[in-house]
Design an enzyme around this catalytic site. Structure first.
Site, short mmCIF file in Angstrom:
data_model
loop_
_atom_site.label_atom_id
_atom_site.label_comp_id
_atom_site.label_asym_id
_atom_site.label_seq_id
_atom_site.Cartn_x
_atom_site.Cartn_y
_atom_site.Cartn_z
N SER A 74 38.90 42.85 34.22
CA SER A 74 38.54 42.70 35.64
C SER A 74 37.03 42.46 35.73
O SER A 74 36.32 42.56 34.72
CB SER A 74 38.91 43.96 36.41
OG SER A 74 38.08 45.01 35.95
N GLN A 76 34.90 44.35 36.94
CA GLN A 76 34.22 45.60 36.59
C GLN A 76 34.66 46.15 35.23
O GLN A 76 34.59 47.35 34.98
CB GLN A 76 34.43 46.64 37.70
CG GLN A 76 33.57 46.39 38.93
CD GLN A 76 32.08 46.31 38.59
OE1 GLN A 76 31.59 46.97 37.69
NE2 GLN A 76 31.35 45.48 39.33
N SER A 77 35.12 45.29 34.36
CA SER A 77 35.58 45.71 33.04
C SER A 77 34.45 46.28 32.20
O SER A 77 33.43 45.62 31.95
CB SER A 77 36.21 44.52 32.33
OG SER A 77 36.32 44.78 30.95
N ASN A 78 34.63 47.53 31.74
CA ASN A 78 33.67 48.12 30.80
C ASN A 78 33.76 47.40 29.45
O ASN A 78 32.76 47.23 28.75
CB ASN A 78 33.97 49.60 30.60
CG ASN A 78 33.87 50.38 31.88
OD1 ASN A 78 32.84 50.34 32.55
ND2 ASN A 78 34.94 51.09 32.25
N CYS A 80 34.47 44.25 28.89
CA CYS A 80 33.75 42.97 28.92
C CYS A 80 32.24 43.20 28.81
O CYS A 80 31.54 42.48 28.10
CB CYS A 80 34.09 42.19 30.19
SG CYS A 80 35.76 41.52 30.18
#
Ligand SMILES: *Cc1c(COP(=O)(O)O)cnc(C)c1O
Length: 329
Positions: A74, A76-78, A80
């Protein structure tokens, strides 16, 4: 001992992470002794569980001569955010396929991705299925331009990534030996299941009595169990173990999700505030807040009892606190 030396690895995390007792929270809850494994302190762009997975995933990427990594999540992916940081540290580029209907506000993790100059594409699709095809297509584009792309699945959840959490179990076992505290339960937030799979595999390989209890943040127990079983068995195969996960080792609760992924439940907010007030530790609203809400509820229900030792894995995610400060008011 668990032999992981034969797998390519790059050092990205500050290890071992601290393992601390939560004495004030224990007083508040009045149940078992409670401990926390500070995997929010791994370093690598604010830290988190993905640093351990990325040591082995990026090790594999480097050994294959990659110069750009592609992954998904997403906005807000940690995962990524940390994958981009790992790529930058190793002198590579990062391309992120973010599952969003329209480009979201550039805050928190997405802000960090932007500062690290990740190449971004937005497409709303299932990160477990359709995104894999889209990433494969993007990889072909890069290869056509003479690049060496390396595709990483959502959450870094594959048997290579799970090696990082087998390694974490060795670390926990050493810390347990040093302190004389034997853990009855390990509690961890679960989404793409790579973390729990590595923990379950590690506990099996070291023949520990510890039960690994997953608290799902999005998928129901049936789906999560299927993911966990598949990934744990593949991880055990990868380390040449003949062991396989048993049904009573599939422990994932789906009672703390709320309406959906990233639905911030009142219990999650209460857990975040409680840890901040009692211990000065910050959980995140998407994963660890819900996992702690689960732990608190399971203490209340007597599932975790006085006389037992429970270890909570703080898997990170703290930048998400800054997506919307209003959720805490
Ligand atoms: C990715 C993530 C998890 C979930 O880990 P999985 O291996 O995908 O189950 C938990 N907590 C945080 C903070 C994460 O970023």
């Amino acid at each position: 001992m668990i032999e992981l030396e034969k797998f390519p690895r790059v050092r990205l995390a500050a290890l071992p992470t601290p393992l601390e007792e939560l004495k004030n929270l224990e007083k508040e809850l009045g149940g078992p002794r409670l401990f926390i494994k500070r995997d929010d302190n791994t370093g690598l762009a604010f830290g988190g569980n993905k640093a351990r997975k990325l040591e082995f995933i990026m090790g594999d990427a480097v050994s294959k001569g990659a110069d750009i990594v592609i992954t998904t999540g997403s906005a807000q992916s940690n995962h990524c955010r940390m994958t981009t940081a790992a790529a930058r540290r190793l002198g590579m580029d990062a391309a992120l396929l973010l599952s969003e209907k329209s480009p979201p506000p550039v805050k928190a993790n997405l802000l960090l991705d932007t500062l690290m100059a990740a190449e971004l594409r937005f497409h709303y699709a299932d990160v477990f299925t359709e995104m894999n095809e889209l990433m494969a297509g993007w990889a072909k584009e890069f290869a056509g331009k003479g690049r060496k792309p390396y595709v990483i699945p959502v959450g870094g959840s594959n048997p290579t990534g799970s090696l990082g959490y087998i390694n974490a179990v060795s670390e926990i076992a050493r810390q347990s030996e040093d302190s004389g505290v034997v853990f009855d339960h390990i509690v961890v937030a679960v989404s793409s299941a790579g973390t729990q799979a590595g923990l379950v595999a590690g506990v099996k390989l070291l023949d520990l009595k510890t039960k690994v209890v997953g608290i799902s943040v999005n998928r129901d127990t049936e789906f999560s169990n299927r993911l966990l079983k598949e990934l744990t068995d593949l991880t055990l195969q990868k380390v040449s173990s003949g062991a396989r996960i048993k049904p009573d080792e599939l422990i994932v609760y789906d009672d703390y999700i709320g309406k959906c992924y990233a639905d911030i439940t009142p219990e999650c907010i209460r857990a975040i505030k409680l840890l901040a007030r009692t211990e000065g530790i910050f959980l995140d609203p998407v994963y660890t807040g819900k996992a702690m809400a689960g732990l608190i509820d399971l203490v209340g229900k007597g599932r975790f009892k006085k006389g037992e030792n429970v270890l909570f894995i703080h898997t990170g995610g703290s930048p998400a606190i800054f997506t919307d400060e209003n959720i805490f008011s």
